[in-house]
Design a protein around this motif. Structure first.
Motif, mmCIF file in Angstrom:
data_model
loop_
_atom_site.group_PDB
_atom_site.id
_atom_site.type_symbol
_atom_site.label_atom_id
_atom_site.label_comp_id
_atom_site.label_asym_id
_atom_site.label_seq_id
_atom_site.Cartn_x
_atom_site.Cartn_y
_atom_site.Cartn_z
ATOM 1 N N ASP A 198 -13.174 17.761 -7.592
ATOM 2 C CA ASP A 198 -13.201 17.978 -6.149
ATOM 3 C C ASP A 198 -14.370 16.992 -5.572
ATOM 4 O O ASP A 198 -13.876 16.787 -4.300
ATOM 5 N N ARG A 199 -15.319 16.719 -6.297
ATOM 6 C CA ARG A 199 -16.292 15.906 -5.569
ATOM 7 C C ARG A 199 -15.902 14.330 -5.863
ATOM 8 O O ARG A 199 -16.841 13.616 -5.517
ATOM 9 N N ALA A 200 -15.188 14.116 -6.642
ATOM 10 C CA ALA A 200 -14.885 12.799 -7.240
ATOM 11 C C ALA A 200 -14.277 11.796 -6.165
ATOM 12 O O ALA A 200 -13.641 12.148 -5.252
ATOM 13 N N GLU A 201 -14.850 10.595 -6.193
ATOM 14 C CA GLU A 201 -14.374 9.405 -5.349
ATOM 15 C C GLU A 201 -13.091 8.685 -6.013
ATOM 16 O O GLU A 201 -12.402 8.104 -5.294
ATOM 17 N N LEU A 202 -13.079 9.041 -7.267
ATOM 18 C CA LEU A 202 -11.927 8.172 -8.008
ATOM 19 C C LEU A 202 -11.052 9.358 -8.692
ATOM 20 O O LEU A 202 -11.674 10.423 -8.974
ATOM 21 N N GLU A 203 -9.832 8.906 -8.957
ATOM 22 C CA GLU A 203 -8.793 9.877 -9.638
ATOM 23 C C GLU A 203 -8.639 9.258 -10.930
ATOM 24 O O GLU A 203 -7.659 9.869 -11.806
ATOM 25 N N ASP A 204 -8.811 8.050 -11.352
ATOM 26 C CA ASP A 204 -8.486 7.250 -12.470
ATOM 27 C C ASP A 204 -9.755 6.871 -13.335
ATOM 28 O O ASP A 204 -10.843 6.728 -13.049
ATOM 29 N N ILE A 205 -9.380 7.127 -14.776
ATOM 30 C CA ILE A 205 -10.354 6.733 -15.758
ATOM 31 C C ILE A 205 -9.532 5.769 -16.667
ATOM 32 O O ILE A 205 -8.311 5.903 -17.173
ATOM 33 N N VAL A 206 -10.220 4.887 -17.296
ATOM 34 C CA VAL A 206 -9.504 3.712 -18.379
ATOM 35 C C VAL A 206 -10.320 4.222 -19.603
ATOM 36 O O VAL A 206 -11.596 4.362 -19.758
ATOM 37 N N LEU A 207 -9.354 4.488 -20.693
ATOM 38 C CA LEU A 207 -9.745 4.828 -22.032
ATOM 39 C C LEU A 207 -9.316 3.553 -22.891
ATOM 40 O O LEU A 207 -8.108 3.389 -22.929
ATOM 41 N N GLU A 243 -2.785 -5.628 -18.148
ATOM 42 C CA GLU A 243 -2.552 -4.640 -17.206
ATOM 43 C C GLU A 243 -3.743 -3.546 -16.727
ATOM 44 O O GLU A 243 -4.003 -3.382 -15.613
ATOM 45 N N VAL A 244 -4.253 -3.328 -17.753
ATOM 46 C CA VAL A 244 -5.401 -2.382 -17.663
ATOM 47 C C VAL A 244 -6.507 -3.221 -16.767
ATOM 48 O O VAL A 244 -7.210 -2.637 -16.158
ATOM 49 N N GLU A 245 -6.842 -4.627 -17.274
ATOM 50 C CA GLU A 245 -7.883 -5.202 -16.656
ATOM 51 C C GLU A 245 -7.533 -5.431 -14.943
ATOM 52 O O GLU A 245 -8.519 -5.173 -14.017
ATOM 53 N N GLU A 249 -9.724 -3.716 -11.710
ATOM 54 C CA GLU A 249 -10.204 -4.634 -10.655
ATOM 55 C C GLU A 249 -9.535 -3.917 -9.307
ATOM 56 O O GLU A 249 -10.380 -3.696 -8.365
ATOM 57 N N ASP A 250 -8.448 -3.573 -9.246
ATOM 58 C CA ASP A 250 -7.872 -3.161 -8.014
ATOM 59 C C ASP A 250 -8.435 -1.688 -7.497
ATOM 60 O O ASP A 250 -8.446 -1.371 -6.423
ATOM 61 N N LEU A 251 -8.630 -0.807 -8.602
ATOM 62 C CA LEU A 251 -9.241 0.320 -8.279
ATOM 63 C C LEU A 251 -10.636 0.493 -8.220
ATOM 64 O O LEU A 251 -11.405 1.603 -7.710
ATOM 65 N N GLY A 252 -11.274 -0.358 -8.465
ATOM 66 C CA GLY A 252 -12.902 -0.558 -8.479
ATOM 67 C C GLY A 252 -13.521 0.247 -9.276
ATOM 68 O O GLY A 252 -14.577 0.782 -9.205
#
Length: 325
Positions: A198-207, A243-245, A249-252
């Motif tokens: 709920d507090r997050a600025e992002l919705e994505d993580i890279v693993l 693709e992940v790289e 960059e696109d999502l910061g």
């Protein structure tokens, strides 16, 4: 050694090391004897011995059993539960087991062991995943990693409690109470993850290691991107890495996550390539005595339970990676 009313042999964990050998000694060498998973105040003199097939369910058994039973994790410290396979003949050597707790469709040896032990009348086989529906996740069809969802785990904990009560009906009320108490902890853990999201600025993580976290996507809406599949043995293609790289960059995205139980050269190279920092995640498939090689600042203890893995590693990483600080 002594027998219960059904004639099943029961033995302490300490005595077990002296009584067994051969395939079992080789197969579970990291779990017995001087295994640091055993507390000084452990239940080595408990009447019943329960074998668990991976670290997460080992802790479920430990939490529910309390002082009445000895829980032993078959996966040796330092080994990854997803791709560890016991030595041939191990199941035949589990002659002091009162119960065996496993996950269906997680590893072929677990299903085989469950089938083999179910033929005996002195062992209760407990499927922790009974009644839990897997789903087709972005990473794989029929994704079995239910234990990454604390709410789904509550059903698994109740399954364990039912199994232990079948073994030891005299203490069934204790197993039910212990399960309820642990499920309360899981409920609070779920609330805390929701708070981070709920507090997050992002919705994505890279693993950048194998992807066992997609149940977070369904429960919390976290998008997990990995160039590697769900198997620790999978390799990333150059196209997948590229693709992940681009996504980073696109999502910061400023962090690359890795599974603490796996070698992480891809995580290191990917982080270097995109100028990101590395963060650990625990799929609770590995117990480590010390620090993962990729990041010596991460201190782990081999007797950590489910909640410790989340609170010591996963929640801080999610808070940082999702920019919820």
């Amino acid at each position: 050694m002594k027998s219960d009313e059904s004639g099943s042999r029961v033995v302490s964990r300490r005595s077990f090391t002296a009584l067994t050998g051969g395939a079992l000694t080789a197969g579970v060498a990291g779990c017995l004897g001087d295994d640091p998973q055993e507390d000084e105040d452990g239940n080595g003199d408990a009447e019943y011995t329960i074998f668990a097939s991976m670290p997460a369910v080992w802790d479920f058994v430990r939490q529910v059993a309390g002082e009445h039973m000895e829980a032993i994790d078959l996966v040796p410290v330092g080994e990854h539960g997803h791709d560890w396979t016991p030595e041939p003949g191990m199941v035949e050597e589990l002659d002091i087991a009162a119960g065996f707790v496993y996950l269906r469709d997680f590893a072929a040896w677990q299903d085989d062991a469950a089938d083999q032990l179910a033929e005996r009348d002195d062992v209760v086989v407990i499927e922790a995943t009974e009644g839990i529906e897997f789903f087709d996740s972005p990473a794989e069809d029929d994704d079995e990693h239910f234990w990454m969802d604390p709410i789904a785990c509550q059903e698994g904990v109740l399954n364990v409690a039912d199994g232990l009560a079948e073994i030891d009906p005299n203490n069934a009320d204790d197993y039910e109470a212990n399960a309820e108490a642990f499920n309360d902890e899981l409920e609070q853990l779920n609330d805390d993850i929701h708070d981070i999201v709920d507090r997050a600025e992002l919705e994505d993580i890279v693993l950048a290691t194998h992807d066992s976290f997609q149940w977070w996507n369904r429960r919390y809406g976290i998008n997990i991107h990995s160039p590697i599949g769900t198997s620790p043995d999978d390799a990333a293609s150059a196209a997948d890495v590229e693709e992940v790289e681009e996504l980073v960059e696109d999502l910061g995205i400023e962090h690359v996550c890795y599974d603490v139980g796996e070698p992480a050269p891809l995580a290191e190279s990917l982080a270097t390539e995109v100028g990101a920092e590395i963060l650990p995640l625990s799929p609770i498939e590995t117990q480590i005595d010390g620090s993962p090689e990729v990041d010596p600042t991460v201190e782990m203890e081999p007797d950590w339970g489910y909640v410790e893995h989340f609170r010591e590693i996963n929640l801080p990483t999610l808070e940082t990676a999702l920019e919820a600080e």
